[in-house]
Enzyme design. Sequence first.
Site, PDB file in Angstrom:
ATOM      1  N   PRO A 233       0.849  -1.346  -0.058  1.00 17.35           N
ATOM      2  CG  PRO A 233      -0.100  -0.996   2.428  1.00 17.35           C
ATOM      3  CD  PRO A 233       1.067  -1.905   1.178  1.00 17.35           C
TER       4      PRO A 233
ATOM      5  CB  CYS B 105       2.151   4.831   7.894  1.00 15.76           C
ATOM      6  SG  CYS B 105       2.106   6.526   6.903  1.00 15.76           S
TER       7      CYS B 105
ATOM      8  CE  LYS C 269       3.824  -2.589   4.400  1.00 12.97           C
ATOM      9  NZ  LYS C 269       4.721  -1.511   4.761  1.00 12.97           N
TER      10      LYS C 269
ATOM     11  N   GLY D 293      10.548  -4.137   2.345  1.00 15.93           N
ATOM     12  CA  GLY D 293      11.708  -3.144   2.548  1.00 15.93           C
ATOM     13  C   GLY D 293      12.825  -3.234   1.634  1.00 15.93           C
TER      14      GLY D 293
ATOM     15  N   GLY E 217       7.355  -2.761  -3.293  1.00 12.60           N
ATOM     16  CA  GLY E 217       6.889  -1.358  -2.902  1.00 12.60           C
ATOM     17  C   GLY E 217       7.381  -0.730  -4.258  1.00 12.60           C
ATOM     18  NE  ARG E 218      10.983   2.891  -1.873  1.00 11.35           N
ATOM     19  CZ  ARG E 218      12.278   3.022  -1.437  1.00 11.35           C
ATOM     20  NH1 ARG E 218      12.669   4.035  -1.808  1.00 11.35           N
ATOM     21  NH2 ARG E 218      12.450   2.228  -0.354  1.00 11.35           N
TER      22      ARG E 218
END
Length: 328
Positions: free
Chosen positions: A13, A96, A135, A208, A230-231
């Site tokens: 997310p 977050c 998470k 990560g 993720g990215r």
Amino acid sequence: MTEHPSSRLSVAPMMDWTDRHCRFFHRQLSRHALLYTEMVTAQAVIHGPRARLLDFDAAEHPVALQLGGSEPAMLAEAVRIAADWGYDQIDLNCGCPSDRVQSGCFGAVLMTRPELVAECVAAMIAVAPVEVTVKCRIGVDEQDPEQALPRFLETVSAAGVRRFTIHARKAWLQGLSPHENRTVPPLDYDLALRMKRDFPHLHLSINGGIADLDQAQAMLDAGMDGVMLGRAAYHDPGTTLAPADARIFGEGSPRDPFDAVEAMRPYIARHLQAGGRLPQVTRHMLGLFHGRPGARQWRRILSERGPVAGAGLEVLDAALEPLRQQAA
């Protein structure tokens, strides 16, 4: 609850990135990867524009809703509401690090309050028609992750959670920006791997800094149940998601990026017909041809001509032309 093999590989997310258009696009590349919404606060679900926040295309399945919050009753109410939308999982954000999230006492700061998290997930599980997951980080600020993470997993799993995604970095709530928190704190993959050995009954995914499918497969081979990208998935989906079904799930062949663009055409046409703008969809597609001859022109044409009033599928065709010429 039914085990979702999809969570062997998932897309994280990501605020302002993993909206419904992004997820629909990612689904054209992988049939199996688990997709997540951007984090939505429980308060927004209860009091905000629900359709805009929660609507998704049926083609996005399997898709998980990530909620943010720290009040058990409010989270339970948000889960009740979201149940009508038919998500495959509901996730609680305990990772977050943004200031806005801290001020609301949720996100990564909840790593310091595992008992509160246990109350939250118990309330969510009591009303959820699907599995509730979490998470988290390995710790925050001055916490010792070697102590904080196992205590967190033990306390929260005792409330009924069986599936966690561990972002293998600390979050520094004082002194680092949200962006820096995604890159500066050192990664500790070994700790996450030890947690899998110490909690063999839990489904643990790692997140990560994982840059490609080779690294993802190495984590699975080392014992993790799942890997969350993720990215890397966002910026280079042609390399990370298009081959994923074959590489990670052992099914099918790598998805051709040109075929994925073709599959997006009817979706984009519907979006435009409903009054949407081209870049709302195509901004998520800029990295599709990363590293290929013609990729720079693809990005430039979509970025420059997409925002022009009335831009339509002809811009997509123009952006594809240099790539087609190079591939010929």
